[in-house]
Design a protein around this motif. Structure first.
Motif: not given
Lengths: 522, 522
Positions: A419-425, A453-456, A485-488
C-alpha cells in the motif's frame, strides 16, 4: 468591549467620514432567493436616496457640517500625509478610557435610537467597538450628523474620532458572534462571496491559526538546521505517477503540475542539502468530492538525511507537532475561542512524547474491537491485514487509540509494502513491510512519510515490481547514482492540520479560496 | 581546516564504511564529450574491479577487517538505533582537537600517498575535512584498509571515526574552492546535472541565502501585523490579463495558472485581513530568453490597507529591505564569502533610509546625462517621458543614482498612467501619473507596487479605457462593491533579490530548478 463618544471638539479632517459603499453582510444579500434580493435592492435604493436628501440640507445649515461626510475622492488617492495616528480597535482596552482616538472600521451594525442618538458598531478584523453619537452643541454633533450616520450602508468603511469610555456592563452587541446570530448561510454561498465571508470572526481566526501553524512549522525546522527551498510546480512527468495529474502544454511540450515535491526534495538531499523543507501548493486532479480532499492544497514537506533509522524522521515530527500544538494552545487563545463560538470543539489531546504504534498493532486493535461486538454487522468494515485502512477504519482506530492511550495524535508505522509508493524503503527484516508511517489527528490522516530507497538498483527493482515503466523515471533513478545518503521525509497538508486541530467538519473551511472538482472560483 | 586521524581503537560498527556509489563530480562526468565519458567509464569499471579484488583478501587475512568495508544492505534499511552521535564537519573547530568523532560525508578527493598512507577529503554541505589514514597496529589500521579507502569512488557517502588534530598550517585542499578549481562547466550542463551541481560550495551558499531572504521577509512582515496567506494558483481567468498565461483544463473547464496573487490578496484585504503577505510560485508563459526572466519563480507578495497615502507601503518596503540587507551582511558572512570566491562581487550599497525619486526626476537625470555626452549616439537609448524605461535605461539610471546618492537600492515612484496596469490608482493632482513605484537593486527592477483602485466605478472606467472587456473581470470588480478600504501592495521576485544582492549574472543561478522557455527538466 469599549464604547466611544463623538468628539468633544472639532478636529482636523472629518470626524465621521464614510466612503460610498453599496452592500451589507446580512443573510438577505447572501441568500439566493431572488425575491428577497429584489426587496433588499429596493430598500437600498430608498436608503441611498434618503441619504442624499438628508445630506443636502445638512451641509447648508449645520454648523458642524465639517465634522462628517463622504471622503472627497482625492483624499482616497493619497493626497494627504497628515501625521494623524490611528488606533486599532483590538487595542482599545481599559487603559484607553478617557483618551481621544481615531479608528477605522467597517460598519457592522447601525442602530438609530432617536433623532438625537444612534449607535454604530465598527469592526476591524476580529474586534468590534460600539460608537455612540449624541447630538449636542458641546460635543459639536448635530442631529444632521446623527442622521448621516444612521443612513450609512452596512459594511461602509468609516473613520471615527471619539473619546473612549468603558461600559458599566459588557456590551453583548460587540462580542464577536453578533454578526453570526443574524445569518445562516450555506457553505457554497459563503464561498461564492468569500471576500465578505472572510469578515466573519471565525474566518478571521481560522486563517490566523493557519498562518501560525506554518510559522511554527518553519521556525521549528529552521532551528533543527533544515533549509527552506522552492521546487518547480511545472514538471515534465508526473511526480508520483498515477492519473490524478493536471496536464498542460509548456511552450509546446507536454507538462504537468507537481503532485508533490517528492522527487525534487530528494534531489536537494542528493545535492548536499542534508535537511530541507518546502511550503508550497500541491496539485491533485482527483475527482474526490469529500470533506477532506482538495484539488489544490498547501503542502508542508520535509526531507532529511538519516544516520541510521527512519525513527529519526518520526522524532522530528514528534517535536514539531507537539511544539505546534503547544504554540496554538498557549498563544492563540483568542482565535481558538472565536472559532469555538461558531464551531464548538473539544481541545486536541496529545502526549508530550508522541505515541507510535505499528500497523500490525493497529490492525489488532480493530480486530479485537470487531470480535467483541455482539453484532458483527455493526463493525461495518472489513480489516485487511496487508491492505490499506479505509477512512472509516481509520476513524475507528482513532477512537480506540484515544480510549486506550488518551491521545488524538499518534503515529502508525511499518505499513505493508503493497500500500506504499514504489520508492518506499522495505523493512530489513520483512520485505512485506516498509519503513513508512502515517500520522493521525482525531482519526484522520494528516501526514504520510517514510524512508526512501536511495540505491538505483533497489529503486529500479521496486519500480519494475510495481509495474512502472522504468524508462519514464530514469532521471529520477539516475539522481541516486552519484552518491546518495540514506534519507527520509514526510508531507503534511496545511489545511488538514488546521481542520483537524479545530475539529472542523470540512476542509473548505480552512482553505481561503478552495479548489475542489466543482469549484474554480472565486 | 581540521584533520582527523584513524581511530586509535576498534569501535562498534565500521570505522570507515562506504556505500556503493558509481560516479564523481569531475569535469569529465559532466562534460558532453562522449570520448571522455567512455574513457571515464572504463576507468571506473577497472577501479571497481580492483576494489573487489582488494577486498576479498582483505577480509581473509586482515586482523582489522571489521574496521572498514561496505555497509551491509540491512544497515541502510533502518536496522539499528545505536545511540552513537555524529558530529557535523562544519562544527569541527579548535575545541574539537584531540576528541574522537564520528562524521558522515561525501568523498570529495582521495589521495593515495603510499601503501601505508592516504588522504581522504570529506565534504558535508559547505564544509570539508581532510582524513589521514596511516597503517599501524597501534591505530588498528591495516594496509588493506588504506587500499580500500584509496579505491573508493569520489562522492561516496562515508562514515569515518577518528581523532581530530589541528594542522600546523591551514590545508589548502580543504578550503571550499577546492572542487571549483578542477572544473569549468557550462550553465546548461550544470543545470542538467543539478543534483550534483548543487554540491558546489557556491550553490550551497546561494540557496541558504535565498532561505534567509524569505525568512527575514516573513519575520519582518509578521512583526508588522501582516498575516501570511495562501491563494490558489489554479484560476478561472488570467490574473492580470495578457497572453503570457499557462492554460489547462480543470475538470473539463478552461483554467490557467496565476500570473500573480494580485486579485486574491486584494480580496483578502476586502475580507478584513488588513495586511497580508504570500510566498508562492508565480507562472509566466512569456517567451523571454533573458538573464532575468523565468517562466516560474517565487513571488513575495504583500498587500495592506493604507490610512492616507501609498508612501505607507513604501515605508514598509524601506524597513523590510534594509532589515534583509543588514541580516545578510551580518549573519551570512560565510555564505557571502563562499559565493564571492566563485563569483566575485562588490557588496551592495544602501542607505539607512531608502532613497525615493519621482519618475520625472529619474527621466531628468537620464536626459541630462545624454545631453552632456559629446557623442549622443553613445547614449544608445531614447528616453520617452511618458513611456516605460527599458532595461538599458534602468541600468544607466542605476549607475547615475549610485554616483549621485551612493546607493544601489532606491525607489522610483509616480509612474505614468500609460505604463501601469488598469487597477493602479491615478494621482489625485494629475491623472496622467499614478500612485505607483518600482524598486531597483543595481539598476534592475526587483519590486513593482502601487496603490490599487478600490472603488468599482473607477475600476470599471479604467478597465474600459485600457480596452479590457469588463464582463471578463466582473467578479474582480464586484469584490470592491461590499465595502473596501483604501489599500496598496507590492510584489517581489525572490530569485531576483538574491541574484542582484550577490550581483550574479543570471537568474538561473538563484533558482534551484529553473524553468525558462527552453527548460522543463530536471
Amino acid at each position: 468591549m469599549s464604547s466611544s463618544e463623538p468628539p468633544p471638539a472639532p478636529s482636523a479632517g472629518a470626524a465621521a467620514a464614510a466612503e460610498e459603499v453599496a452592500a451589507d453582510l446580512s443573510a438577505a444579500t447572501l441568500s439566493k432567493k431572488q425575491q428577497k434580493k429584489d426587496a433588499r435592492k429596493a430598500e437600498k435604493a430608498e436608503k441611498a436616496a434618503q441619504r442624499q436628501q438628508q445630506q443636502q440640507p445638512a451641509e447648508a445649515d449645520d454648523p458642524f457640517a465639517s465634522n462628517y461626510g463622504d471622503v472627497p475622492v482625492e483624499e482616497i488617492q493619497s493626497k494627504t500625509i497628515s501625521g494623524r495616528s490611528w488606533t486599532k480597535i483590538g487595542d482599545l482596552d481599559d487603559s484607553a478610557a478617557g483618551r481621544s482616538v481615531l479608528i477605522r472600521g467597517a460598519t457592522q451594525a447601525i442602530r438609530p435610537v432617536s433623532k438625537k442618538m444612534a449607535f454604530v458598531v465598527l469592526r476591524q478584523s476580529m474586534s468590534t467597538v460600539q460608537c455612540v453619537l449624541v447630538a449636542s452643541a458641546d460635543a459639536c454633533v448635530s442631529t444632521q450628523m446623527v442622521r448621516f450616520a444612521t443612513a450609512l450602508s452596512k459594511e461602509s468603511i468609516v473613520d471615527v474620532e471619539g473619546v473612549v469610555s468603558l461600559p458599566k456592563e459588557p456590551l453583548k452587541a460587540t462580542t464577536q458572534q453578533a454578526g453570526e446570530k443574524l445569518v445562516r448561510v450555506g457553505q457554497d454561498t459563503r464561498l461564492n462571496y468569500r471576500a465578505i465571508d472572510l469578515r466573519t470572526p471565525a474566518n478571521q481566526a481560522i486563517f490566523r491559526i493557519q498562518c501560525q501553524v506554518e510559522n511554527k512549522f518553519r521556525e521549528f525546522l529552521l532551528s533543527k538546521d533544515f533549509v527552506g527551498i522552492h521546487t518547480p510546480k511545472l514538471i515534465s512527468g508526473s511526480s508520483e505517477g498515477g492519473a490524478a495529474v493536471f496536464k498542460l502544454l509548456y511552450n509546446g511540450q507536454p507538462a504537468c503540475l507537481a503532485q508533490s515535491p517528492q522527487l525534487y526534495k530528494q534531489m536537494a538531499i542528493c545535492g548536499g542539502y542534508e535537511r530541507v523543507f518546502e511550503v508550497g501548493p500541491v496539485f491533485r486532479a482527483e475527482n474526490s468530492n469529500t470533506h477532506r480532499h482538495l484539488c489544490e492544497f498547501v503542502g508542508l514537506d520535509a526531507e532529511m538525511e538519516i544516520k541510521e533509522h527512519y525513527f529519526e524522521v518520526c522524532d522530528v515530527i514528534d517535536g514539531l507537532f507537539v511544539s505546534i500544538f503547544k504554540h496554538l494552545t498557549e498563544n492563540c487563545k483568542k482565535e481558538l475561542e472565536t472559532i469555538n463560538r461558531q464551531y464548538p470543539f473539544e481541545p486536541l489531546k496529545y502526549l508530550e512524547k508522541t505515541l507510535k504504534l505499528t500497523y500490525e498493532e493497529g490492525i489488532q486493535m480493530l480486530k479485537t474491537y470487531i470480535d467483541n461486538l455482539s453484532n458483527r454487522q455493526e463493525a461495518g468494515t472489513e480489516i485487511e491485514p496487508m491492505g490499506d485502512l479505509n477512512t472509516e477504519a481509520e476513524k475507528k482506530l482513532g477512537r480506540l487509540v484515544k480510549e486506550k492511550y488518551g491521545t488524538d495524535f499518534f503515529i502508525l508505522y511499518r505499513y505493508p509494502l503493497a500500500v506504499r509508493p514504489f520508492y518506499t524503503m522495505p523493512c530489513y527484516d520483512n520485505p512485506a513491510y516498509t519503513n513508512s508511517f502515517d500520522v493521525f489527528i482525531r482519526g484522520e490522516e494528516i501526514i504520510s512519510g517514510a524512508q526512501r530507497i536511495h540505491t538505483p538498483e533497489l529503486l529500479t527493482k521496486r519500480a519494475t515490481e510495481c509495474g512502472i515503466d522504468v524508462s519514464t523515471i530514469s532521471a529520477y533513478i539516475d539522481s541516486f547514482s552519484y552518491g546518495a545518503p540514506p534519507h527520509g521525509g514526510f508531507g503534511v497538508g496545511l489545511e488538514r492540520v488546521v481542520m483537524l486541530f479545530c475539529a472542523l467538519n470540512n476542509i473548505r473551511k480552512t482553505s481561503m479560496f478552495p479548489r475542489d472538482p466543482q469549484r474554480l472560483v472565486p
